[in-house]
Design a protein around this motif. Structure first.
Motif, PDB file in Angstrom:
ATOM      1  N   PHE A   1       2.644  -5.441  -9.461  1.00 26.40           N
ATOM      2  CA  PHE A   1       2.435  -5.903 -10.826  1.00 26.40           C
ATOM      3  C   PHE A   1       1.050  -5.511 -11.303  1.00 26.40           C
ATOM      4  O   PHE A   1       0.118  -5.392 -10.496  1.00 26.40           O
ATOM      5  N   LYS A   2       0.902  -5.329 -12.606  1.00 21.43           N
ATOM      6  CA  LYS A   2      -0.390  -4.981 -13.180  1.00 21.43           C
ATOM      7  C   LYS A   2      -1.400  -6.070 -12.832  1.00 21.43           C
ATOM      8  O   LYS A   2      -1.128  -7.257 -12.982  1.00 21.43           O
ATOM      9  N   GLY A   3      -2.555  -5.662 -12.326  1.00 19.90           N
ATOM     10  CA  GLY A   3      -3.607  -6.589 -11.967  1.00 19.90           C
ATOM     11  C   GLY A   3      -3.503  -7.143 -10.555  1.00 19.90           C
ATOM     12  O   GLY A   3      -4.389  -7.857 -10.107  1.00 19.90           O
ATOM     13  N   GLU A   4      -2.420  -6.806  -9.846  1.00 19.22           N
ATOM     14  CA  GLU A   4      -2.249  -7.291  -8.477  1.00 19.22           C
ATOM     15  C   GLU A   4      -3.230  -6.564  -7.550  1.00 19.22           C
ATOM     16  O   GLU A   4      -3.432  -5.353  -7.669  1.00 19.22           O
ATOM     17  N   VAL A   5      -3.820  -7.295  -6.647  1.00 19.58           N
ATOM     18  CA  VAL A   5      -4.742  -6.704  -5.678  1.00 19.58           C
ATOM     19  C   VAL A   5      -3.954  -6.385  -4.411  1.00 19.58           C
ATOM     20  O   VAL A   5      -3.262  -7.246  -3.873  1.00 19.58           O
ATOM     21  N   VAL A   6      -4.039  -5.139  -3.952  1.00 21.70           N
ATOM     22  CA  VAL A   6      -3.312  -4.714  -2.755  1.00 21.70           C
ATOM     23  C   VAL A   6      -4.272  -3.996  -1.805  1.00 21.70           C
ATOM     24  O   VAL A   6      -5.266  -3.417  -2.238  1.00 21.70           O
ATOM     25  N   ASP A   7      -3.950  -4.043  -0.513  1.00 15.79           N
ATOM     26  CA  ASP A   7      -4.693  -3.260   0.463  1.00 15.79           C
ATOM     27  C   ASP A   7      -4.187  -1.831   0.391  1.00 15.79           C
ATOM     28  O   ASP A   7      -2.979  -1.604   0.303  1.00 15.79           O
ATOM     29  N   ALA A   8      -5.087  -0.867   0.441  1.00 15.19           N
ATOM     30  CA  ALA A   8      -4.698   0.534   0.338  1.00 15.19           C
ATOM     31  C   ALA A   8      -5.565   1.376   1.267  1.00 15.19           C
ATOM     32  O   ALA A   8      -6.652   0.967   1.667  1.00 15.19           O
ATOM     33  N   VAL A   9      -5.066   2.554   1.572  1.00 15.36           N
ATOM     34  CA  VAL A   9      -5.784   3.514   2.418  1.00 15.36           C
ATOM     35  C   VAL A   9      -6.277   4.650   1.533  1.00 15.36           C
ATOM     36  O   VAL A   9      -5.501   5.227   0.759  1.00 15.36           O
ATOM     37  N   VAL A  10      -7.553   4.968   1.647  1.00 13.05           N
ATOM     38  CA  VAL A  10      -8.147   6.059   0.860  1.00 13.05           C
ATOM     39  C   VAL A  10      -7.649   7.384   1.419  1.00 13.05           C
ATOM     40  O   VAL A  10      -7.761   7.647   2.615  1.00 13.05           O
ATOM     41  N   THR A  11      -7.076   8.219   0.548  1.00  6.46           N
ATOM     42  CA  THR A  11      -6.563   9.518   0.992  1.00  6.46           C
ATOM     43  C   THR A  11      -7.410  10.691   0.515  1.00  6.46           C
ATOM     44  O   THR A  11      -7.395  11.754   1.127  1.00  6.46           O
ATOM     45  N   GLN A  12      -8.133  10.494  -0.593  1.00  6.37           N
ATOM     46  CA  GLN A  12      -8.976  11.573  -1.104  1.00  6.37           C
ATOM     47  C   GLN A  12     -10.135  10.973  -1.881  1.00  6.37           C
ATOM     48  O   GLN A  12      -9.965   9.996  -2.611  1.00  6.37           O
ATOM     49  N   VAL A  13     -11.316  11.564  -1.721  1.00  3.72           N
ATOM     50  CA  VAL A  13     -12.509  11.111  -2.440  1.00  3.72           C
ATOM     51  C   VAL A  13     -13.114  12.312  -3.139  1.00  3.72           C
ATOM     52  O   VAL A  13     -13.318  13.363  -2.526  1.00  3.72           O
ATOM     53  N   ASN A  14     -13.388  12.179  -4.436  1.00  2.00           N
ATOM     54  CA  ASN A  14     -14.108  13.233  -5.146  1.00  2.00           C
ATOM     55  C   ASN A  14     -14.972  12.596  -6.226  1.00  2.00           C
ATOM     56  O   ASN A  14     -14.970  11.373  -6.379  1.00  2.00           O
ATOM     57  N   LYS A  15     -15.710  13.416  -6.992  1.00  2.00           N
ATOM     58  CA  LYS A  15     -16.688  12.859  -7.932  1.00  2.00           C
ATOM     59  C   LYS A  15     -16.054  12.112  -9.106  1.00  2.00           C
ATOM     60  O   LYS A  15     -16.714  11.324  -9.753  1.00  2.00           O
ATOM     61  N   VAL A  16     -14.751  12.330  -9.371  1.00  2.00           N
ATOM     62  CA  VAL A  16     -14.118  11.613 -10.477  1.00  2.00           C
ATOM     63  C   VAL A  16     -13.479  10.304 -10.041  1.00  2.00           C
ATOM     64  O   VAL A  16     -13.096   9.487 -10.868  1.00  2.00           O
ATOM     65  N   GLY A  17     -13.362  10.070  -8.721  1.00  2.10           N
ATOM     66  CA  GLY A  17     -12.809   8.811  -8.247  1.00  2.10           C
ATOM     67  C   GLY A  17     -12.163   8.907  -6.883  1.00  2.10           C
ATOM     68  O   GLY A  17     -12.444   9.820  -6.105  1.00  2.10           O
ATOM     69  N   LEU A  18     -11.278   7.938  -6.610  1.00  2.00           N
ATOM     70  CA  LEU A  18     -10.598   7.847  -5.316  1.00  2.00           C
ATOM     71  C   LEU A  18      -9.088   7.909  -5.505  1.00  2.00           C
ATOM     72  O   LEU A  18      -8.559   7.360  -6.467  1.00  2.00           O
ATOM     73  N   PHE A  19      -8.419   8.536  -4.565  1.00  2.00           N
ATOM     74  CA  PHE A  19      -6.965   8.472  -4.492  1.00  2.00           C
ATOM     75  C   PHE A  19      -6.631   7.597  -3.292  1.00  2.00           C
ATOM     76  O   PHE A  19      -7.181   7.806  -2.202  1.00  2.00           O
ATOM     77  N   VAL A  20      -5.754   6.609  -3.498  1.00  2.00           N
ATOM     78  CA  VAL A  20      -5.386   5.687  -2.429  1.00  2.00           C
ATOM     79  C   VAL A  20      -3.867   5.551  -2.349  1.00  2.00           C
ATOM     80  O   VAL A  20      -3.163   5.846  -3.319  1.00  2.00           O
ATOM     81  N   GLU A  21      -3.382   5.126  -1.180  1.00  2.00           N
ATOM     82  CA  GLU A  21      -1.963   4.865  -0.990  1.00  2.00           C
ATOM     83  C   GLU A  21      -1.786   3.456  -0.446  1.00  2.00           C
ATOM     84  O   GLU A  21      -2.449   3.059   0.510  1.00  2.00           O
ATOM     85  N   ALA A  22      -0.873   2.717  -1.075  1.00  2.00           N
ATOM     86  CA  ALA A  22      -0.507   1.373  -0.638  1.00  2.00           C
ATOM     87  C   ALA A  22       0.998   1.399  -0.398  1.00  2.00           C
ATOM     88  O   ALA A  22       1.780   1.194  -1.321  1.00  2.00           O
ATOM     89  N   GLY A  23       1.391   1.734   0.823  1.00  2.00           N
ATOM     90  CA  GLY A  23       2.814   1.904   1.120  1.00  2.00           C
ATOM     91  C   GLY A  23       3.340   3.107   0.366  1.00  2.00           C
ATOM     92  O   GLY A  23       2.745   4.183   0.402  1.00  2.00           O
ATOM     93  N   PRO A  24       4.419   2.944  -0.399  1.00  2.00           N
ATOM     94  CA  PRO A  24       4.972   4.080  -1.130  1.00  2.00           C
ATOM     95  C   PRO A  24       4.241   4.373  -2.438  1.00  2.00           C
ATOM     96  O   PRO A  24       4.519   5.352  -3.108  1.00  2.00           O
ATOM     97  N   LEU A  25       3.277   3.546  -2.788  1.00  2.00           N
ATOM     98  CA  LEU A  25       2.575   3.656  -4.057  1.00  2.00           C
ATOM     99  C   LEU A  25       1.306   4.482  -3.905  1.00  2.00           C
ATOM    100  O   LEU A  25       0.477   4.199  -3.043  1.00  2.00           O
TER     101      LEU A  25
ATOM    102  N   MET B   1     -19.838   1.992   2.538  1.00  2.00           N
ATOM    103  CA  MET B   1     -19.124   3.188   2.110  1.00  2.00           C
ATOM    104  C   MET B   1     -17.680   2.949   1.742  1.00  2.00           C
ATOM    105  O   MET B   1     -17.065   2.015   2.194  1.00  2.00           O
ATOM    106  N   CYS B   2     -17.193   3.879   0.937  1.00  2.00           N
ATOM    107  CA  CYS B   2     -15.770   3.970   0.626  1.00  2.00           C
ATOM    108  C   CYS B   2     -15.408   5.413   0.946  1.00  2.00           C
ATOM    109  O   CYS B   2     -15.798   6.330   0.224  1.00  2.00           O
ATOM    110  N   GLN B   3     -14.707   5.613   2.052  1.00  2.00           N
ATOM    111  CA  GLN B   3     -14.432   6.978   2.500  1.00  2.00           C
ATOM    112  C   GLN B   3     -12.987   7.092   2.992  1.00  2.00           C
ATOM    113  O   GLN B   3     -12.255   6.118   3.009  1.00  2.00           O
ATOM    114  N   LEU B   4     -12.591   8.284   3.409  1.00  2.00           N
ATOM    115  CA  LEU B   4     -11.235   8.537   3.875  1.00  2.00           C
ATOM    116  C   LEU B   4     -10.853   7.627   5.016  1.00  2.00           C
ATOM    117  O   LEU B   4     -11.667   7.341   5.888  1.00  2.00           O
ATOM    118  N   GLY B   5      -9.560   7.243   5.019  1.00  2.00           N
ATOM    119  CA  GLY B   5      -9.036   6.455   6.136  1.00  2.00           C
ATOM    120  C   GLY B   5      -9.093   5.028   5.841  1.00  2.00           C
ATOM    121  O   GLY B   5      -8.648   4.113   6.279  1.00  2.00           O
TER     122      GLY B   5
END
Length: 139
Positions: free
Chosen positions: A80-104, A135-139
């Motif tokens: 749901f919008k605004g829900e806080v979930v645990d996620a794994v960082v998959t990519q880091v670059n200067k514009v932000g982070l890409f994360v995966e939370a299960g299938p999301l 830090m906020c890094q891969l993994g």
């Protein structure tokens, strides 16, 4: 958030599957067709837990296929919008982070990252970190 919901799905079988293992074939096809899919109403179907009913098959006119209505229960993941979930960082670059939370898969813009965290392109792998080395890094 995870939910256990009752769902329905129609299984279409080719005539070659009609035989002594018909019910097992219908069950296997249900698992294959619905697990891992996503719908706007229920979210991601994680796993089919029980098959409640396999209805009577209806032969499709001029095709020979048989359609079986199946009622089943499944575990679904609907964020749901605004829900806080645990996620794994998959990519880091200067514009932000890409994360995966299960299938999301999600993108977190650098504008949503706290101001005290700065992008460090010189570190290996690149990361966002504070002066205190948090830090906020891969993994």
């Amino acid at each position: 958030m995870f939910f256990h919901v009752s769902l329905e799905h129609d299984i279409l079988l080719h005539p070659r599957y009609l035989g002594p293992n018909l019910l097992n074939t219908v069950k296997q096809k249900l698992f294959t067709e619905v697990e891992g899919t996503c719908s706007g109403k229920y979210g991601f179907v994680i796993a089919v837990t029980t098959i409640d009913n396999i209805g009577a098959g209806m032969i499709q006119p001029r095709r020979g296929f048989v359609e079986y209505p199946v009622k089943y229960k499944a575990i679904v993941y609907r964020p749901f919008k605004g829900e806080v979930v645990d996620a794994v960082v998959t990519q880091v670059n200067k514009v932000g982070l890409f994360v995966e939370a299960g299938p999301l898969s999600c993108f977190i813009s650098r504008h949503s990252i706290p101001m005290e965290m700065e992008f460090d392109s010189n570190s290996n792998p690149p990361c966002y970190k504070t002066k205190d080395e948090v830090m906020c890094q891969l993994g």
